[in-house]
Design an enzyme around this catalytic site. Sequence first.
Site, mmCIF file in Angstrom:
data_model
loop_
_atom_site.group_PDB
_atom_site.id
_atom_site.type_symbol
_atom_site.label_atom_id
_atom_site.label_comp_id
_atom_site.label_asym_id
_atom_site.label_seq_id
_atom_site.Cartn_x
_atom_site.Cartn_y
_atom_site.Cartn_z
ATOM 1 N N ARG A 3 0.908 -1.276 -0.228
ATOM 2 C CA ARG A 3 0.039 -0.001 -0.050
ATOM 3 C C ARG A 3 0.880 1.245 -0.216
ATOM 4 O O ARG A 3 1.835 1.207 0.886
ATOM 5 C CB ARG A 3 -1.038 0.259 1.169
ATOM 6 N N HIS A 51 -0.840 -2.699 -4.865
ATOM 7 C CA HIS A 51 -0.248 -3.244 -5.890
ATOM 8 C C HIS A 51 -0.387 -2.778 -7.108
ATOM 9 O O HIS A 51 -0.581 -3.370 -8.083
ATOM 10 C CB HIS A 51 -1.073 -4.661 -5.656
ATOM 11 N N HIS A 97 3.733 -13.075 -4.591
ATOM 12 C CA HIS A 97 2.545 -13.269 -3.634
ATOM 13 C C HIS A 97 2.140 -14.455 -3.709
ATOM 14 O O HIS A 97 0.776 -14.700 -3.598
ATOM 15 C CB HIS A 97 1.310 -12.233 -4.279
ATOM 16 N N TYR A 112 1.156 -18.167 -1.723
ATOM 17 C CA TYR A 112 0.362 -18.530 -0.834
ATOM 18 C C TYR A 112 0.898 -20.014 -0.297
ATOM 19 O O TYR A 112 0.448 -20.942 -1.315
ATOM 20 C CB TYR A 112 -1.103 -18.341 -0.670
ATOM 21 N N GLU A 118 5.906 -12.516 1.680
ATOM 22 C CA GLU A 118 6.035 -11.402 0.558
ATOM 23 C C GLU A 118 7.473 -10.403 0.770
ATOM 24 O O GLU A 118 7.339 -9.538 1.612
ATOM 25 C CB GLU A 118 4.992 -10.612 0.351
#
Length: 358
Positions: A80, A108, A185, A187, A323
């Site tokens: 952000r 992003h 990114h 996961y 990240e």
Amino acid sequence: MVEQREFGVAPDGSKASVFELSAGAVRVRVSDFGATLLGIDAPDRTGATADVLLGFASLDGYAGENGACYGATIGPVANRTDRAEVPLGGHVWHLPGNDGPNHRNNLHSDLARGLHKRHWKARVDEAESSVALSCCLADGELGLPGNRLFTAGFSLAEAADDAAELTVRYRCETDAPTYVNMTNHAYFNLAGHGSGNVLTQVVSIEADAFLPVREDSVSEGELRPVEGTPFDFRSPKPLGSNIDDDCEQLRRARGYDHCFCVRGFEPGGAPRQALHAEDPASGRALDVLLTTPGAHLYTGNWLGDANAKDGASYSPRAGFAFEPEFYPDCVHHLDWPQSVCEPGRPYEITVVYRLSVA
């Protein structure tokens, strides 16, 4: 060894591909659409393999909304940015306002047109079990200066103790000073991507401080010690141990969604240990080494995808992302390490994912 196959037709009409890298028992799948990590097959203590990355079965999932940004290469600017503004060289550049109250902030770069929504050019190196991807942005595109060339390199190699190491290298070259803060990114769920939540997976993080966030999830501007807080992962503990504690920072994010200040940062330094994670049931283990000042731990607090790959359905906390990044919104905090890219001085970061069995 690298195998290539079709993945589908991208929104621009081009044909996207999947590249499968192999090293021992580990298989990694990467797409040239978005320079995206699609899957990692890794063995458990019995030798049974499972895909430990969350994601979709087809290109449509990644080319569509993909609000979670599964496996994505995020850029030019991850995380952000306050007021969606980038002060640089005496000028204020404007990113798309797409996050926070009245969309006043940026998340992003651009969720519809960022690097994770682009079809990258690919070059395969069979001998090195690697694929190199590249993507260009024109001066002013996505709100930032400079004609920029981005590259993402993915390589897989066997390591000691039957481990395998996936190395990801990001680089940006520019013809004008610009701001870059990329990340991946991915996961992880070390029990397998469709096996439920990750709250019992045990994690340690090499960080003495973290960045608290405001109500709108932008960095407050403080590096806060982890000691005495739920953010203390200096000793291994399950992700779920403190995730629901009575803590304002956890309430704001519905769990962990914060950058950790990884010890030992040196500009141009080698990858250093940042995270160790284990799934007690399967024995699968993950180490993350990186060159960035920090890394953002996100416990998938907002996940909700009913049509994931292999028929899986993801709920909140079905995976965790770690990240690598320069501190979020660092462009507004000049006492933090900066990630400005200049002609003749490229932006470069490296992250190593080491997969093993505990």
